[in-house]
Design a protein around this motif. Structure first.
Motif, mmCIF file in Angstrom:
data_model
loop_
_atom_site.group_PDB
_atom_site.id
_atom_site.type_symbol
_atom_site.label_atom_id
_atom_site.label_comp_id
_atom_site.label_asym_id
_atom_site.label_seq_id
_atom_site.Cartn_x
_atom_site.Cartn_y
_atom_site.Cartn_z
ATOM 1 N N ALA A 45 0.848 -1.193 0.000
ATOM 2 C CA ALA A 45 0.000 0.000 0.000
ATOM 3 C C ALA A 45 0.884 1.244 0.000
ATOM 4 O O ALA A 45 1.889 1.288 0.708
ATOM 5 C CB ALA A 45 -0.905 0.003 1.222
ATOM 6 N N THR A 46 0.518 2.235 -0.789
ATOM 7 C CA THR A 46 1.258 3.492 -0.835
ATOM 8 C C THR A 46 0.357 4.644 -0.437
ATOM 9 O O THR A 46 -0.870 4.534 -0.477
ATOM 10 C CB THR A 46 1.806 3.772 -2.253
ATOM 11 N N ASN A 47 0.990 5.730 -0.048
ATOM 12 C CA ASN A 47 0.282 6.969 0.276
ATOM 13 C C ASN A 47 -0.790 6.756 1.352
ATOM 14 O O ASN A 47 -1.888 7.300 1.276
ATOM 15 C CB ASN A 47 -0.329 7.565 -0.994
ATOM 16 N N VAL A 48 -0.461 5.950 2.367
ATOM 17 C CA VAL A 48 -1.393 5.652 3.454
ATOM 18 C C VAL A 48 -1.341 6.789 4.477
ATOM 19 O O VAL A 48 -0.272 7.096 5.009
ATOM 20 C CB VAL A 48 -1.028 4.314 4.134
ATOM 21 N N PRO A 49 -2.468 7.448 4.771
ATOM 22 C CA PRO A 49 -2.481 8.508 5.779
ATOM 23 C C PRO A 49 -2.172 7.931 7.164
ATOM 24 O O PRO A 49 -2.751 6.917 7.570
ATOM 25 C CB PRO A 49 -3.903 9.058 5.737
ATOM 26 N N VAL A 77 0.254 5.599 13.936
ATOM 27 C CA VAL A 77 -1.189 5.400 14.095
ATOM 28 C C VAL A 77 -1.829 5.634 12.734
ATOM 29 O O VAL A 77 -1.515 6.608 12.041
ATOM 30 C CB VAL A 77 -1.775 6.373 15.143
ATOM 31 N N LEU A 78 -2.726 4.726 12.350
ATOM 32 C CA LEU A 78 -3.421 4.834 11.081
ATOM 33 C C LEU A 78 -4.804 4.216 11.195
ATOM 34 O O LEU A 78 -5.099 3.549 12.185
ATOM 35 C CB LEU A 78 -2.631 4.150 9.961
ATOM 36 N N ARG A 79 -5.632 4.450 10.198
ATOM 37 C CA ARG A 79 -6.950 3.821 10.182
ATOM 38 C C ARG A 79 -6.786 2.316 10.032
ATOM 39 O O ARG A 79 -5.804 1.843 9.485
ATOM 40 C CB ARG A 79 -7.783 4.367 9.031
ATOM 41 N N HIS A 80 -7.768 1.569 10.524
ATOM 42 C CA HIS A 80 -7.681 0.110 10.511
ATOM 43 C C HIS A 80 -7.536 -0.424 9.087
ATOM 44 O O HIS A 80 -8.200 0.036 8.166
ATOM 45 C CB HIS A 80 -8.925 -0.510 11.155
ATOM 46 N N ARG A 81 -6.631 -1.379 8.947
ATOM 47 C CA ARG A 81 -6.431 -2.115 7.694
ATOM 48 C C ARG A 81 -6.221 -3.565 8.064
ATOM 49 O O ARG A 81 -5.490 -3.870 8.999
ATOM 50 C CB ARG A 81 -5.192 -1.615 6.950
ATOM 51 N N ALA A 82 -6.825 -4.463 7.315
ATOM 52 C CA ALA A 82 -6.684 -5.896 7.605
ATOM 53 C C ALA A 82 -5.452 -6.503 6.950
ATOM 54 O O ALA A 82 -5.078 -7.625 7.265
ATOM 55 C CB ALA A 82 -7.928 -6.634 7.137
ATOM 56 N N ASP A 83 -4.784 -5.762 6.051
ATOM 57 C CA ASP A 83 -3.676 -6.335 5.290
ATOM 58 C C ASP A 83 -2.291 -6.033 5.868
ATOM 59 O O ASP A 83 -1.277 -6.331 5.241
ATOM 60 C CB ASP A 83 -3.731 -5.853 3.835
ATOM 61 N N ILE A 84 -2.201 -5.501 7.079
ATOM 62 C CA ILE A 84 -0.909 -5.167 7.693
ATOM 63 C C ILE A 84 -0.499 -6.293 8.638
ATOM 64 O O ILE A 84 -1.274 -6.694 9.504
ATOM 65 C CB ILE A 84 -0.985 -3.828 8.465
ATOM 66 N N THR A 85 0.723 -6.798 8.465
ATOM 67 C CA THR A 85 1.239 -7.893 9.293
ATOM 68 C C THR A 85 2.586 -7.503 9.908
ATOM 69 O O THR A 85 3.265 -6.609 9.391
ATOM 70 C CB THR A 85 1.401 -9.182 8.457
ATOM 71 N N PRO A 86 2.996 -8.172 10.979
ATOM 72 C CA PRO A 86 4.240 -7.806 11.671
ATOM 73 C C PRO A 86 5.517 -8.019 10.856
ATOM 74 O O PRO A 86 6.548 -7.454 11.185
ATOM 75 C CB PRO A 86 4.247 -8.726 12.895
ATOM 76 N N ILE A 99 8.802 -3.176 11.400
ATOM 77 C CA ILE A 99 7.757 -3.225 12.417
ATOM 78 C C ILE A 99 8.268 -4.085 13.560
ATOM 79 O O ILE A 99 8.668 -5.228 13.360
ATOM 80 C CB ILE A 99 6.439 -3.786 11.844
ATOM 81 N N ILE A 100 8.294 -3.522 14.773
ATOM 82 C CA ILE A 100 8.787 -4.260 15.938
ATOM 83 C C ILE A 100 7.693 -4.528 16.959
ATOM 84 O O ILE A 100 7.898 -5.273 17.902
ATOM 85 C CB ILE A 100 9.969 -3.536 16.613
ATOM 86 N N GLY A 101 6.532 -3.926 16.783
ATOM 87 C CA GLY A 101 5.417 -4.142 17.695
ATOM 88 C C GLY A 101 4.103 -3.857 17.011
ATOM 89 O O GLY A 101 3.956 -2.873 16.316
ATOM 90 N N GLY A 102 3.173 -4.761 17.201
ATOM 91 C CA GLY A 102 1.859 -4.573 16.615
ATOM 92 C C GLY A 102 1.770 -5.317 15.294
ATOM 93 O O GLY A 102 2.600 -6.142 14.989
ATOM 94 N N PRO A 103 0.772 -5.030 14.543
ATOM 95 C CA PRO A 103 -0.192 -3.961 14.714
ATOM 96 C C PRO A 103 -1.215 -4.269 15.811
ATOM 97 O O PRO A 103 -1.726 -5.376 15.889
ATOM 98 C CB PRO A 103 -0.879 -3.862 13.352
ATOM 99 N N ALA A 104 -1.471 -3.279 16.639
ATOM 100 C CA ALA A 104 -2.465 -3.385 17.703
ATOM 101 C C ALA A 104 -3.731 -2.670 17.235
ATOM 102 O O ALA A 104 -3.672 -1.549 16.734
ATOM 103 C CB ALA A 104 -1.943 -2.751 18.976
ATOM 104 N N VAL A 105 -4.868 -3.323 17.407
ATOM 105 C CA VAL A 105 -6.145 -2.760 16.980
ATOM 106 C C VAL A 105 -6.609 -1.743 18.016
ATOM 107 O O VAL A 105 -6.615 -2.014 19.216
ATOM 108 C CB VAL A 105 -7.198 -3.871 16.804
ATOM 109 N N LEU A 106 -7.000 -0.562 17.546
ATOM 110 C CA LEU A 106 -7.525 0.491 18.415
ATOM 111 C C LEU A 106 -9.044 0.533 18.277
ATOM 112 O O LEU A 106 -9.572 0.490 17.162
ATOM 113 C CB LEU A 106 -6.950 1.852 18.021
ATOM 114 N N GLY A 111 -8.773 1.804 14.249
ATOM 115 C CA GLY A 111 -7.418 2.166 13.866
ATOM 116 C C GLY A 111 -6.420 1.098 14.248
ATOM 117 O O GLY A 111 -6.752 0.091 14.871
ATOM 118 N N LEU A 112 -5.164 1.342 13.867
ATOM 119 C CA LEU A 112 -4.043 0.472 14.216
ATOM 120 C C LEU A 112 -2.934 1.309 14.807
ATOM 121 O O LEU A 112 -2.740 2.473 14.432
ATOM 122 C CB LEU A 112 -3.480 -0.235 12.967
ATOM 123 N N GLU A 113 -2.203 0.708 15.727
ATOM 124 C CA GLU A 113 -0.994 1.336 16.260
ATOM 125 C C GLU A 113 0.149 0.364 16.011
ATOM 126 O O GLU A 113 0.039 -0.824 16.312
ATOM 127 C CB GLU A 113 -1.126 1.620 17.748
#
Length: 126
Positions: A45-49, A77-86, A99-106, A111-113
């Protein structure tokens, strides 16, 4: 109670906070017999806010095989996405971060952190 959780999560992900643009990449699988990765990355994914916030440094220099490396940790921190993995990495400008931690669902998948870390040689590069 459910409505209050949604409001709290929505406050976490206000649009005005997501001013940065990031790219997610995943490692490309290698089908060779030795099982080693190909060393290349594929863009997911590109240009992710997102909001990229550097954390305060605390003992971020360390020796690794005789080479001093410095790391810079960031909270993303970003809006929730199901395609992000550690196992992915994040590109932010010229920075490459693992990525060293998460993604944690907010909230309720609002969202994701993610905790990410950029590695680079420490000291004067000259």
């Amino acid at each position: 109670m459910r409505g209050s959780r949604t409001r709290v999560a929505a406050m976490i992900i206000r649009s005005g906070r997501l001013r940065d643009r990031i790219t997610f990449q995943r490692p490309v699988a290698d089908d060779s017999a030795d099982g080693a990765g190909s060393g290349s990355w594929e863009t997911v994914a590109t240009n992710v806010p997102a909001e990229v916030q550097d954390l305060r440094p605390s003992r971020d220099e360390r020796m690794n095989d005789g080479l001093t490396t410095a790391s810079r940790r960031s909270r993303i921190v970003l809006r929730h996405r199901a395609d992000i993995t550690p196992d992915m990495r994040v590109l932010f400008g010229s920075r490459v971060m693992q990525i060293i931690g998460g993604p944690a669902v907010l909230g309720n998948r609002v969202g994701l952190e993610i905790m990410a870390e950029e590695y680079r040689p420490a000291g004067n590069p000259a």
